[in-house]
Design an enzyme around this catalytic site. Structure first.
Site, PDB file in Angstrom:
ATOM      1  N   SER A   1     -59.275-116.850-108.633  1.00  0.00           N
ATOM      2  CA  SER A   1     -57.845-116.984-108.406  1.00  0.00           C
ATOM      3  C   SER A   1     -57.347-118.255-109.093  1.00  0.00           C
ATOM      4  O   SER A   1     -57.521-118.388-110.303  1.00  0.00           O
ATOM      5  CB  SER A   1     -57.578-116.982-106.912  1.00  0.00           C
ATOM      6  OG  SER A   1     -56.240-116.728-106.676  1.00  0.00           O
TER       7      SER A   1
ATOM      8  N   ASP B   1     -55.671-105.560-108.249  1.00  0.00           N
ATOM      9  CA  ASP B   1     -55.127-106.920-108.124  1.00  0.00           C
ATOM     10  C   ASP B   1     -53.690-106.898-108.629  1.00  0.00           C
ATOM     11  O   ASP B   1     -53.446-106.935-109.829  1.00  0.00           O
ATOM     12  CB  ASP B   1     -55.971-107.905-108.931  1.00  0.00           C
ATOM     13  CG  ASP B   1     -55.513-109.348-108.718  1.00  0.00           C
ATOM     14  OD1 ASP B   1     -54.473-109.547-108.043  1.00  0.00           O
ATOM     15  OD2 ASP B   1     -56.187-110.261-109.213  1.00  0.00           O
TER      16      ASP B   1
ATOM     17  N   HIS C   1     -57.339-108.325-105.209  1.00  0.00           N
ATOM     18  CA  HIS C   1     -57.460-109.739-105.589  1.00  0.00           C
ATOM     19  C   HIS C   1     -58.618-110.447-104.879  1.00  0.00           C
ATOM     20  O   HIS C   1     -59.209-111.362-105.425  1.00  0.00           O
ATOM     21  CB  HIS C   1     -56.143-110.454-105.284  1.00  0.00           C
ATOM     22  CG  HIS C   1     -56.068-111.855-105.811  1.00  0.00           C
ATOM     23  ND1 HIS C   1     -56.043-112.136-107.160  1.00  0.00           N
ATOM     24  CD2 HIS C   1     -56.041-113.062-105.192  1.00  0.00           C
ATOM     25  CE1 HIS C   1     -55.984-113.448-107.325  1.00  0.00           C
ATOM     26  NE2 HIS C   1     -55.995-114.025-106.148  1.00  0.00           N
TER      27      HIS C   1
END
Ligand SMILES: *[C@@H]1O[C@H](CO)[C@@H](O)[C@H](O)[C@H]1NC(C)=O
Ligand SMILES: *[C@@H]1O[C@H](CO)[C@@H](O)[C@H](O)[C@H]1NC(C)=O
Ligand SMILES: *[C@@H]1O[C@H](CO)[C@@H](O)[C@H](O)[C@H]1NC(C)=O
Ligand SMILES: *[C@@H]1O[C@H](CO)[C@@H](O)[C@H](O)[C@H]1NC(C)=O
Ligand SMILES: *[C@@H]1O[C@H](CO)[C@@H](O)[C@H](O)[C@H]1NC(C)=O
Ligand SMILES: *[C@@H]1O[C@H](CO)[C@@H](O)[C@H](O)[C@H]1NC(C)=O
Ligand SMILES: *[C@@H]1O[C@H](CO)[C@@H](O)[C@H](O)[C@H]1NC(C)=O
Ligand SMILES: *[C@@H]1O[C@H](CO)[C@@H](O)[C@H](O)[C@H]1NC(C)=O
Ligand SMILES: *[C@@H]1O[C@H](CO)[C@@H](O)[C@H](O)[C@H]1NC(C)=O
Length: 726
Positions: free
Chosen positions: A610, A693, A725
């Site tokens: 991330s 995602d 995600h």
């Protein structure tokens, strides 16, 4: 306590695995073994080509497979007298490729565990009112309604034979919360998806539409991993009537099946808020009459604001929900416009405590404790407003005089005591220390039963008392799980070093059989958020110990942007994604190189997800990238101008301080895809990015992989069509 948007590394989300979510979590953890395998593969290549020496892997090392197959336990919920606690366990088998789950009783005196049921229809087992053996649970099947569920009543003395159905629920509803009314009935709450007209949504009763086309007329088209529709989450209330039987006979609970949607009465309300909202988004008063819940601000577009309010509504739905801290509420504290959370009634039902952030579009702003006096509509007090910490959960003590807060604090989650009449300068004191508290429940002794995890353990259950500290350990996963038996507190250490503008904390995690006189390659861990932290907690995804046990020393710093060290460290990252945190990481790497002889930084790998993935991509195009033998980025942003394809627009509008059109230079300031950075790409890289995602769409990973390949940088793309995600 998810404070971070790009990636939620919350122990409460990922450690207290509920049985329902276990299967999905198991899938996520395969990522981990893939990353570990890739890193090992690459190291082997480097060993051959550069003869850098060998990796020492101990015979007692924790393998990725063992991590995935190890038992995962829910919170331990004590019965009213505090003699036993209920918890669930789920376990994935590499032989059957299936997850099995069961519920157990933990004797709080002896620590003995006995199995109650392994029926997979049983979930959310909890205590029935003030009884010490009565149980309530959600049964995952419904005898009459396909896709529906049922509420069942049972007893610990004879789980199977005493079980009976008390209510039929028309949809897959969950999140059971209950209170016993004056007449002995059970008022309950559950939640699930609702049609726009307020009827509970049951997927199995809906015919597949002839067309799969979607049409949207306003922003917020999708969220995390879901395309949004006109349906929304809602809380439903119902009653289990106590049937008083004749002398000698036992009484029983029944329901006529009628449910009230407590949310649908006001346009645009939604509760719990997906995807992380759960039963902690609502509460029921102890007399069962009143319900409190959080909802995002109904008058604002959801995609570009975080504002949310706390609502009160009668359990019987006789009135519409009313906000206590909305723009039109009489008591709303001035200029407090952010996200509200964790509403909890005081034991006498006269007060409601909750948390709220100030900023209308910043999801990682500090949460402050508020107490609203019910029936005195304009009274809301702030407590300990000047305390530089952000609590994530609240409970009242049994006497209603204090609040117990679970709060991220210097890379742990600790319990703090806060008097309910505290002023704004009051500084709460912690009464737990190491590890991360996942859940806590009051005991009649005044102690709390705490379920926690740490870097070295997936679960410890202990008792702790305000003002005293830990009073006893009831359960330790390390004593019963073979894969965890060689793990202990000495597996991890911490250090502080001089960062860019302040001292920065870092974990250091050793492999099994660690020998200080030997040297180990470095695994440099970069967390997501960016407002998040590497905590003293167990993860079934980025598990420090599994990475370490492949023969590395793991260094996991908490640079600028990290939470739990005060607002300034968290907030300073806004508009500074590639500056201070990058410099903090460079200084961490140098500190490791200069101070730890047992780490060979010339054999280092860096990995992050991330925001951590963004940082890996940024490192690849900057000098620090040349210090690593391999990089792994999972779901990182790559092309600065692509950020606008995300879903929660408030996130980037806060992080880059403005809109995409008026403040484009902020978005582009730290762009890993800028030509001058791409031209520096040289370190082998693993790119992980999956199709679901919707925060950082898959195109980011594809773009990065394309460029790495065209530039001739050894690289691999790992992608899952059905993963999101996290
Ligand atoms: C439940 O436990 C019983 C008795 O130990 C065992 O025979 C059965 O296979 C288990 N069922 C499941 C679904 O695990
Ligand atoms: C759950 O209940 C359904 C319906 O009675 C039954 O068919 C199924 O076998 C049950 N599952 C287990 C594991 O007992
Ligand atoms: C769950 O509900 C189904 C349908 O009513 C029933 O057949 C089954 O026995 C129940 N199982 C448990 C454990 O309550
Ligand atoms: C609510 O809407 C759904 C979906 O259109 C429909 O199936 C249901 O019958 C409606 N409920 C009522 C009470 O009208
Ligand atoms: C069902 O029970 C609830 C709660 O006791 C009551 O308010 C409602 O009127 C009942 N509904 C029907 C259809 O009997
Ligand atoms: C949020 O989006 C709405 C359109 O849905 C727009 O009118 C409003 O100006 C936006 N607010 C901000 C702060 O960008
Ligand atoms: C509270 O936290 C501090 C670290 O800030 C720790 O030293 C202390 O032991 C903790 N107190 C208790 C009672 O655990
Ligand atoms: C802090 O980081 C900035 C941005 O990278 C850099 O310009 C500055 O020199 C650093 N300051 C120190 C004291 O290292
Ligand atoms: C964000 O922009 C405002 C004005 O638009 C400015 O006052 C503020 O300093 C900026 N914040 C950061 C972190 O750049």
């Amino acid at each position: 306590m998810p404070t971070s948007s790009l990636c939620v590394w919350s122990p409460s989300t990922y450690i207290s695995v509920t049985v329902r979510r276990a299967a999905r979590l198991v899938l996520c953890t395969f990522l981990l073994s893939c990353v570990a395998a890739y890193l090992i593969d690459n190291m082997r290549v480097f060993q051959l080509t550069t003869a850098l020496g060998s990796i020492i892997v101990s015979a007692t090392a924790l393998t990725p497979e063992q991590l995935i197959a190890a038992p995962r336990r829910s919170d331990a919920i004590p019965n009213p007298s505090g003699e036993v606690a209920l918890f669930s366990t789920s376990e994935y088998s590499f032989e059957t490729h299936a997850t099995s789950s069961w519920w157990s009783l933990l004797d709080l005196e002896t620590g003995k565990v006995t199995q109650l049921t392994n029926d997979s229809n049983v979930s959310e087992l909890t205590w029935l009112g003030s009884t010490d053996s009565g149980l309530l649970y959600i049964n995952g099947t419904n005898a009459e309604i396909p896709g529906g569920t049922e509420i069942w009543v049972s007893d610990t003395s004879d789980f199977v034979n005493s079980a009976y159905k008390a209510a039929s629920l028309p949809a897959p509803l969950s999140g059971l919360k209950t209170a016993i009314t004056k007449s002995g009935d059970i008022n309950f709450l559950v939640y699930g998806e609702s049609w726009p007209n307020g009827t509970a949504y049951n997927k199995e009763l809906v015919a597949t539409p002839l067309s799969s086309a979607r049409i949207h007329d306003s922003i917020y088209v999708r969220h995390w991993d879901t395309w949004l529709t006109t349906r929304f989450n809602a809380i439903f209330s119902g009653t289990l009537k106590k049937k008083r039987a004749g002398p000698g006979a036992t009484s029983a609970y029944t329901s006529n099946g009628s449910l009230k949607n407590l949310v649908a009465g006001v346009k645009n309300l939604e509760s719990p808020y997906p995807p992380f909202g759960d039963a902690s988004d609502y509460d029921i008063s102890s007399d069962g009459k009143l319900v409190a819940f959080k909802s995002k601000a109904p008058e604002l577009p959801r995609a570009n604001h975080t504002a949310s309010y706390i609502y009160l509504v009668p359990h019987d739905g006789s009135n519409k929900a009313v906000a206590i801290n909305g723009p039109d509420s009489p008591g709303t504290p001035k200029d407090i416009k952010g996200d509200s959370s964790s509403p909890v009634f005081s034991p006498d039902g006269r007060h409601l405590a909750y948390l709220q952030m100030e900023d209308i579009s910043y999801e990682s702003d500090r949460r402050t404790v508020y107490v609203h006096t019910i029936d005195s509509k304009d009274t809301i007090r702030t407590l300990a407003k000047n305390w530089d910490r952000s609590p994530g959960a609240i409970k009242w003590t049994a006497d209603g005089k204090n609040l117990v807060l679970n709060t991220e604090d210097s890379a742990r989650s600790r319990l703090f005591l806060l008097p309910a009449d505290a002023g704004n300068d009051f500084k709460p004191k912690n009464f737990t220390d190491g590890g991360s508290v996942a859940a806590y429940y009051g005991l009649p002794s005044g102690e709390y039963l705490v379920s926690s995890s740490a870097i070295h353990t997936s679960r410890t259950v202990y008792t702790a008392k305000p003002g005293e500290g830990v009073t006893g350990v009831v359960f330790s996963a390390n004593e019963v799980d073979p894969a965890l038996k060689n793990l202990g507190p000495s597996d991890a250490d911490e250090f502080y070093y001089k960062g860019n503008w302040t001292d920065i904390h870092s974990w250091i995690v050793y492999p099994s059989g660690f020998d200080k006189s030997k040297t180990y390659p470095l695994l440099f861990y970069i967390h997501g958020g960016p407002q998040g932290s590497w905590g003293d907690s167990w993860s079934t995804r980025w598990n420090y110990k599994v990475f370490a046990d492949q023969g590395y020393v793991v260094v996991a710093p908490n640079p600028t942007g990290s939470t739990g060290f005060g607002d300034k460290l968290t907030d300073e990252i806004a508009n500074n994604w590639g500056s201070y945190p990058y410099d903090d990481l460079v200084k961490c790497w140098e500190h490791v190189r200069d101070n730890f002889d047992f780490i060979d930084t010339s054999r280092g790998v860096a990995a992050g997800a991330s925001y951590g993935g963004f940082m890996i991509n940024w490192i690849q195009g900057n000098p620090l990238g040349r210090e690593f033998k391999a990089l792994a980025s999972h779901d990182g942003t790559f092309v600065a101008d692509a950020k606008v394809s995300t879903e929660e627009l408030w996130f980037m509008e806060h992080e880059f301080n403005g809109t995409f059109w008026d403040n484009r230079e902020n978005y582009r300031r730290f762009d890993p895809s800028a030509p001058e950075h791409i031209k520096q790409f040289a370190t082998p890289q693993l790119v992980i990015h999956s199709d679901l995602d919707y925060r950082l769409p898959i195109s980011e990973g594809l773009a990065l992989f394309n460029i790495l390949q065209e530039r001739g940088v050894p690289s691999r793309l790992l992608s899952f069509p059905d993963e999101n995600h996290w």
